[in-house]
Write a protein that holds these residues in place. Sequence first.
Motif, PDB file in Angstrom:
ATOM      1  N   UNK A  82      17.867 -49.387  34.863  1.00 43.72           N
ATOM      2  CA  UNK A  82      16.570 -49.599  35.504  1.00 43.72           C
ATOM      3  C   UNK A  82      15.849 -48.276  35.733  1.00 43.72           C
ATOM      4  N   UNK A  83      16.613 -47.240  36.097  1.00 43.29           N
ATOM      5  CA  UNK A  83      16.007 -45.918  36.268  1.00 43.29           C
ATOM      6  C   UNK A  83      15.447 -45.411  34.953  1.00 43.29           C
ATOM      7  N   UNK A  84      16.231 -45.564  33.877  1.00 46.69           N
ATOM      8  CA  UNK A  84      15.784 -45.088  32.565  1.00 46.69           C
ATOM      9  C   UNK A  84      14.570 -45.863  32.083  1.00 46.69           C
ATOM     10  N   UNK A  85      14.539 -47.158  32.327  1.00 44.91           N
ATOM     11  CA  UNK A  85      13.382 -47.958  31.923  1.00 44.91           C
ATOM     12  C   UNK A  85      12.109 -47.473  32.602  1.00 44.91           C
ATOM     13  N   UNK A  86      12.214 -47.145  33.879  1.00 50.25           N
ATOM     14  CA  UNK A  86      11.021 -46.686  34.600  1.00 50.25           C
ATOM     15  C   UNK A  86      10.529 -45.350  34.055  1.00 50.25           C
ATOM     16  N   UNK A  87      11.463 -44.508  33.582  1.00 47.49           N
ATOM     17  CA  UNK A  87      11.061 -43.221  33.023  1.00 47.49           C
ATOM     18  C   UNK A  87      10.527 -43.375  31.607  1.00 47.49           C
ATOM     19  N   UNK A  88      11.180 -44.243  30.813  1.00 44.86           N
ATOM     20  CA  UNK A  88      10.768 -44.432  29.426  1.00 44.86           C
ATOM     21  C   UNK A  88       9.331 -44.915  29.317  1.00 44.86           C
ATOM     22  N   UNK A  89       8.925 -45.756  30.234  1.00 43.93           N
ATOM     23  CA  UNK A  89       7.598 -46.355  30.160  1.00 43.93           C
ATOM     24  C   UNK A  89       6.578 -45.589  30.994  1.00 43.93           C
ATOM     25  N   UNK A  90       6.873 -44.339  31.331  1.00 46.43           N
ATOM     26  CA  UNK A  90       5.902 -43.496  32.018  1.00 46.43           C
ATOM     27  C   UNK A  90       4.772 -43.155  31.043  1.00 46.43           C
ATOM     28  N   UNK A  91       3.520 -43.425  31.401  1.00 50.78           N
ATOM     29  CA  UNK A  91       2.418 -43.086  30.498  1.00 50.78           C
ATOM     30  C   UNK A  91       2.197 -41.575  30.429  1.00 50.78           C
ATOM     31  N   UNK A  92       2.035 -41.064  29.219  1.00 50.59           N
ATOM     32  CA  UNK A  92       1.780 -39.646  28.997  1.00 50.59           C
ATOM     33  C   UNK A  92       0.442 -39.510  28.277  1.00 50.59           C
ATOM     34  N   UNK A  93      -0.473 -38.727  28.864  1.00 53.83           N
ATOM     35  CA  UNK A  93      -1.773 -38.504  28.246  1.00 53.83           C
ATOM     36  C   UNK A  93      -1.670 -37.306  27.306  1.00 53.83           C
ATOM     37  N   UNK A  94      -1.993 -37.524  26.034  1.00 55.52           N
ATOM     38  CA  UNK A  94      -1.960 -36.457  25.034  1.00 55.52           C
ATOM     39  C   UNK A  94      -3.399 -36.069  24.702  1.00 55.52           C
ATOM     40  N   UNK A  95      -3.798 -34.890  25.160  1.00 49.15           N
ATOM     41  CA  UNK A  95      -5.139 -34.399  24.846  1.00 49.15           C
ATOM     42  C   UNK A  95      -5.160 -33.865  23.418  1.00 49.15           C
ATOM     43  N   UNK A  96      -6.187 -34.251  22.685  1.00 51.26           N
ATOM     44  CA  UNK A  96      -6.363 -33.765  21.318  1.00 51.26           C
ATOM     45  C   UNK A  96      -7.699 -33.043  21.213  1.00 51.26           C
ATOM     46  N   UNK A  97      -8.009 -32.541  20.052  1.00 51.19           N
ATOM     47  CA  UNK A  97      -9.251 -31.797  19.888  1.00 51.19           C
ATOM     48  C   UNK A  97     -10.492 -32.643  20.061  1.00 51.19           C
ATOM     49  N   UNK A  98     -10.384 -33.953  19.824  1.00 50.37           N
ATOM     50  CA  UNK A  98     -11.563 -34.820  19.915  1.00 50.37           C
ATOM     51  C   UNK A  98     -11.406 -35.952  20.922  1.00 50.37           C
TER      52      UNK A  98
END
Length: 241
Positions: free
Chosen positions: A122-138
Motif C-alpha cells: 500500500x505504501x508503494x502504491x501511494x508512491x508509484x501513483x504520485x503525479x510528477x510534472x515534467x516541464x518541457x520547452x513548450x
Amino acid sequence: MLICDDDSGLLQGLSSLLLDFFSEARLSPPELALYNEGETLLQSELLPGDPRADIAFLDVEMPGLSGIDVGQRLMERNPYLKIFIVTSYADYLDDAMRFHVFRYLSKPIDRERLFRNMRDALTQLSMDTRPIVIETGDGAVTRFADEIMMVEADGRLTLVHTVDNTYPSPRKISHWERALALPSFYMTHRSFLVNMKYVSRFDQSTIDLGSPSGRVCRAYMARRRYKDFKNAYLTYVEVVH
C-alpha cells in the motif's frame, strides 16, 4: 483486489486474512475478485486499470495458464499492479522476478508476514501513483512517478525517459533527484537517476533497463557507487519466503 488459485480453501483463507488486515488497519475493505483459473481472470471485466485491481495474488501451478503467465499479462496491462506470487515451490523464483513481482509468498500463508507485506504494498502504491510534472520547452506533461524509467543529464537539458516516451526538460538533474526522492530511484552516476523497478541487468559500468512494453534504456554506473547500488537493489527486490 484479485486472488487466483485453484485451491478453494486457499482462496477463502487468504480472503479472510486480507479482510482482517484492512479491519485492523482501519481501512475500507477492498472488493475481492476470486478466480480458480487464470483464463477466467484475464477474460473478466475486472481488469487492471480498474481502481479495484491494484493488488493481485497469483498461484503458480494452476490448470491452463500458470500464475507466471497470468502475471506477465497483467503487468503489460497495468505496470502499477502489485503482484504477490503464492506457491509451495521456490523453483519459480527466477521466472517470477523477471517481471518484477512485488513479493513471493510461500504456502501456507503466514499472517504476520502477509500483513507486513500488505503494508509495504500500500505504501508503494501511494508512491508509484504520485503525479510528477515534467516541464518541457513548450509546456508541461504530468506522468506518474512509476512511469519514469530513468532521468539522464544531456548538456543543458535532462531527458526524462518514461515507459513510452522521452521528454527533454530544462530542469537540472538535481531537481529530479529531489522530485523523485522515492525508494525505487537511485543516482547511479552524476548524470543518471534510474528507477530500480525497470533494471534488468547491471555491472560496474552500465545498467540496462526494460519496461513490460519492450522499451529499453541504458544508464552508466559510477564505479564508486556500484557497491551501494548493488546493496540498494538487492534490498529493493528482496523477496520474503
